[in-house]
Design an enzyme around this catalytic site. Sequence first.
Site, PDB file in Angstrom:
ATOM      1  N   ARG A 112      62.887  34.123  39.287  1.00  0.00           N
ATOM      2  CA  ARG A 112      61.629  34.466  38.634  1.00  0.00           C
ATOM      3  C   ARG A 112      60.464  33.608  39.091  1.00  0.00           C
ATOM      4  O   ARG A 112      59.354  34.111  39.275  1.00  0.00           O
ATOM      5  CB  ARG A 112      61.794  34.299  37.114  1.00  0.00           C
ATOM      6  CG  ARG A 112      62.585  35.421  36.522  1.00  0.00           C
ATOM      7  CD  ARG A 112      62.744  35.263  35.029  1.00  0.00           C
ATOM      8  NE  ARG A 112      63.408  36.463  34.521  1.00  0.00           N
ATOM      9  CZ  ARG A 112      63.828  36.611  33.289  1.00  0.00           C
ATOM     10  NH1 ARG A 112      63.667  35.643  32.416  1.00  0.00           N
ATOM     11  NH2 ARG A 112      64.405  37.726  32.907  1.00  0.00           N
TER      12      ARG A 112
ATOM     13  N   GLU B 244      65.379  29.056  21.355  1.00  0.00           N
ATOM     14  CA  GLU B 244      64.302  28.757  22.305  1.00  0.00           C
ATOM     15  C   GLU B 244      63.542  27.496  21.891  1.00  0.00           C
ATOM     16  O   GLU B 244      62.850  26.879  22.710  1.00  0.00           O
ATOM     17  CB  GLU B 244      63.352  29.960  22.411  1.00  0.00           C
ATOM     18  CG  GLU B 244      62.431  29.875  23.600  1.00  0.00           C
ATOM     19  CD  GLU B 244      61.721  31.186  23.940  1.00  0.00           C
ATOM     20  OE1 GLU B 244      62.271  32.272  23.640  1.00  0.00           O
ATOM     21  OE2 GLU B 244      60.611  31.120  24.502  1.00  0.00           O
TER      22      GLU B 244
HETATM   23  C1  LIG Z   1      60.039  40.887  25.133  1.00  0.00           C
HETATM   24  C2  LIG Z   1      61.156  39.909  25.348  1.00  0.00           C
HETATM   25  C3  LIG Z   1      62.296  40.310  26.008  1.00  0.00           C
HETATM   26  C4  LIG Z   1      63.338  39.396  26.235  1.00  0.00           C
HETATM   27  N1  LIG Z   1      64.471  39.827  26.872  1.00  0.00           N
HETATM   28  C5  LIG Z   1      65.504  38.950  27.045  1.00  0.00           C
HETATM   29  C6  LIG Z   1      66.728  39.380  27.634  1.00  0.00           C
HETATM   30  O1  LIG Z   1      66.902  40.546  28.003  1.00  0.00           O
HETATM   31  N2  LIG Z   1      67.717  38.454  27.772  1.00  0.00           N
HETATM   32  C7  LIG Z   1      67.591  37.148  27.375  1.00  0.00           C
HETATM   33  O2  LIG Z   1      68.527  36.342  27.516  1.00  0.00           O
HETATM   34  N3  LIG Z   1      66.442  36.745  26.789  1.00  0.00           N
HETATM   35  C8  LIG Z   1      65.412  37.594  26.608  1.00  0.00           C
HETATM   36  N4  LIG Z   1      64.256  37.164  26.020  1.00  0.00           N
HETATM   37  C9  LIG Z   1      64.213  35.786  25.474  1.00  0.00           C
HETATM   38  C10 LIG Z   1      65.049  35.709  24.191  1.00  0.00           C
HETATM   39  O3  LIG Z   1      64.912  36.937  23.505  1.00  0.00           O
HETATM   40  C11 LIG Z   1      64.616  34.557  23.288  1.00  0.00           C
HETATM   41  O4  LIG Z   1      64.580  33.346  23.996  1.00  0.00           O
HETATM   42  C12 LIG Z   1      65.574  34.392  22.098  1.00  0.00           C
HETATM   43  O5  LIG Z   1      65.788  35.641  21.465  1.00  0.00           O
HETATM   44  C13 LIG Z   1      65.013  33.387  21.125  1.00  0.00           C
HETATM   45  O6  LIG Z   1      65.741  33.426  19.919  1.00  0.00           O
HETATM   46  P1  LIG Z   1      65.342  32.449  18.743  1.00  0.00           P
HETATM   47  O7  LIG Z   1      66.197  32.787  17.587  1.00  0.00           O
HETATM   48  O8  LIG Z   1      65.307  31.065  19.230  1.00  0.00           O
HETATM   49  O9  LIG Z   1      63.803  32.815  18.407  1.00  0.00           O
HETATM   50  P2  LIG Z   1      63.171  34.150  17.820  1.00  0.00           P
HETATM   51  O10 LIG Z   1      64.051  35.320  17.971  1.00  0.00           O
HETATM   52  O11 LIG Z   1      61.808  34.214  18.417  1.00  0.00           O
HETATM   53  O12 LIG Z   1      63.069  33.856  16.258  1.00  0.00           O
HETATM   54  C14 LIG Z   1      62.224  32.867  15.741  1.00  0.00           C
HETATM   55  C15 LIG Z   1      61.858  33.237  14.313  1.00  0.00           C
HETATM   56  O13 LIG Z   1      61.151  32.138  13.725  1.00  0.00           O
HETATM   57  C16 LIG Z   1      60.162  32.642  12.858  1.00  0.00           C
HETATM   58  N5  LIG Z   1      59.149  31.608  12.649  1.00  0.00           N
HETATM   59  C17 LIG Z   1      58.247  31.111  13.536  1.00  0.00           C
HETATM   60  N6  LIG Z   1      57.524  30.138  12.956  1.00  0.00           N
HETATM   61  C18 LIG Z   1      57.968  30.009  11.670  1.00  0.00           C
HETATM   62  C19 LIG Z   1      57.599  29.179  10.578  1.00  0.00           C
HETATM   63  N7  LIG Z   1      56.622  28.276  10.690  1.00  0.00           N
HETATM   64  N8  LIG Z   1      58.232  29.336   9.394  1.00  0.00           N
HETATM   65  C20 LIG Z   1      59.213  30.263   9.275  1.00  0.00           C
HETATM   66  N9  LIG Z   1      59.602  31.078  10.270  1.00  0.00           N
HETATM   67  C21 LIG Z   1      58.993  30.944  11.460  1.00  0.00           C
HETATM   68  C22 LIG Z   1      59.647  33.881  13.575  1.00  0.00           C
HETATM   69  O14 LIG Z   1      59.046  34.777  12.668  1.00  0.00           O
HETATM   70  C23 LIG Z   1      60.919  34.443  14.205  1.00  0.00           C
HETATM   71  O15 LIG Z   1      61.518  35.421  13.398  1.00  0.00           O
HETATM   72  C24 LIG Z   1      63.219  38.061  25.785  1.00  0.00           C
HETATM   73  C25 LIG Z   1      62.063  37.664  25.116  1.00  0.00           C
HETATM   74  C26 LIG Z   1      61.036  38.570  24.898  1.00  0.00           C
HETATM   75  C27 LIG Z   1      59.798  38.112  24.175  1.00  0.00           C
END
Ligand SMILES: Cc1cc2nc3c(=O)[nH]c(=O)nc-3n(C[C@H](O)[C@H](O)[C@H](O)COP(=O)(O)OP(=O)(O)OC[C@H]3O[C@@H](n4cnc5c(N)ncnc54)[C@H](O)[C@@H]3O)c2cc1C
Length: 572
Positions: A290, A378
């Site tokens: 990438r 993340e």
């Molecule tokens: C469009 C897109 C496509 C992607 N496709 C892929 C893929 O095909 N394969 C892959 O491996 N990765 C992919 N990624 C990356 C991957 O999806 C993310 O890195 C991963 O899902 C992150 O998961 P997470 O639970 O850490 O965060 P998230 O799923 O972002 O969840 C974080 C949560 O925290 C909440 N939050 C934020 N701040 C606060 C706060 N102050 N108080 C309370 N709640 C809060 C948010 O509302 C959210 O619900 C993609 C990302 C995007 C944006």
Amino acid sequence: MTEEQIHLETDVLVVGAGGAGMYAAIAAARNGANVLLLDKSLIGRGGATIMAQMTVAVAVGEQTPDHWTHHLADTLNAGRGLCDEELAAILCREGPDRIHEMDEWRTGWTREDGHMKQVMAPGHEIPRCVFVDFLNTGPAVAKTLRTRVARTEGITKVSNLSVTELVVGKGHVRGAVALDLNGGRAVTIAAGAVVLAAGGLTRLYQRNSASVNMGGESYALALRAGAGLIDMEFVQFFPIGHLAPRLVGMDPIMWDPFRYKLGGRLLNGNKEEFIEKYGASDSGTYTAPRDVTSYAIFKEVEAGRASPNGGAYLSFEHLDETTLRSAFGPVIDRLANNGIDLTKRPIEVAPIAHYHMGGIRVNSEMATTIPGLYAAGEAVGGANGANRLSGNAITEALVFGERAGRFAAQAVTDKDWNKGWARKAIGDIKNLTPDDGNGPTFGMLFGELQSVMWEKVGLLRTGDKLEQALARIREMQRRDLPNMKPQSSGPFALGVQEWFDLRAALATAETITLAALNRTESRGAHQREDLPNTDEEQTHNQCVCLVDNNLALESVPVRRTEFERVALGGAE
Ligand SMILES: Cc1cc2nc3c(=O)[nH]c(=O)nc-3n(C[C@H](O)[C@H](O)[C@H](O)COP(=O)(O)OP(=O)(O)OC[C@H]3O[C@@H](n4cnc5c(N)ncnc54)[C@H](O)[C@@H]3O)c2cc1C
């Protein structure tokens, strides 16, 4: 603003209910803890997880022989020498366990001849990525975890609660203060341990693949609590974000899965292939990493060889409708509704901010340096070094989520709570009096921040641009933010929320910019036009933390681990 204040208590508080947070909640509950899982959006429906389109990288070896040590070797290679190898090894080793567990929970991984189907993705040596057809991986993962959360005893879910501060007392995390977005009240939560899983930061950039709640809050909350952040300079730009023609109701990174399955030719404005000029090979097979592809597109545009809207062409014109339909079924009709016929015309693509490699510094138990504070998903930095392999992010969310929840549950001892520890954070919410006056608005300031980040802290950086960005970000923090009043209109506390969003965004933006300024070389996703070479002397991580309210940056050695690639077909 009402004076009424709610107080909640739990063993483990999980902040953020994406893939990492939901898995953490499940793991903490099955390790005996009472769990409060909260999200500023709806549980399991906000953030990146539900938006993810396709691949999850994992060495299940269902179709091609594989082993986690091979996945690790590819991950370290992509990370350009800066991966925290302990975290990367955990990601690769435990990925198969999580994917199999999700399979038992009926995620519906696409199968072929009874085996999970695995596709090739850039940077992987073999087809390793599982998925759910058609572009349904993220929604399927989120749905599976939502169902599992609902079926697991001991988890209380609260939506529309946004954490504004972690509460630290006697050197230990004690819980959090949150803003109730429905009523505008401050809510206090006492907890024995906290898992921070509030996602990434790409909304800080003008062109991004983010949802509204990906504004860097994880990092700002951790920083304010006293934890360190690592590798903040490494923001991943996704090379082929959709640019033109207009695409409504579909994801800007949807062309990735198309290329995984079908290839596709990346062409400059003169309709010439160009990736080879930048040291990578691609020719329709989509194997260039990438960072290289993003850089190559940017350079072609700069050289005056852009497609009409300022990017590159992505062409599937050599494929017929039957091939397209068999790979993407109903998606082809949704494209037709947008006036796009891939057999007739190329679309245009350009890089967009997509993922953050940096984040909260944790050990192998996902613990930060603040006792009781854990991180997952993340929000965590280090595993992917200077550049992430496709598909590693969902694996990271599931693996680190499970570990963070498990270790947090085991760490719960006392639940000491003293309202005095939370008084300042409660006051910050209560004292934000709405005002429809003439001060700067959130839209003005946030929009400017996004432009600054895109233009000066984006894909191609220079020392001068970074200095200018840092000065303006600090001015916005010190002068503009204190003068910004929440707008009073509307039944929800969105104006108050926006003030906290901006505070977090500025704090996080400052860490990225400072780290980028101090990395005086080009490596992976961090490209300095004024310093184009990689400097082996800088094969170290950078860690940033708050000291007396100012950022302090230090170089730290990369955490290494011993491993040997196991011969494929052999036992572990
Ligand atoms: C469009 C897109 C496509 C992607 N496709 C892929 C893929 O095909 N394969 C892959 O491996 N990765 C992919 N990624 C990356 C991957 O999806 C993310 O890195 C991963 O899902 C992150 O998961 P997470 O639970 O850490 O965060 P998230 O799923 O972002 O969840 C974080 C949560 O925290 C909440 N939050 C934020 N701040 C606060 C706060 N102050 N108080 C309370 N709640 C809060 C948010 O509302 C959210 O619900 C993609 C990302 C995007 C944006």
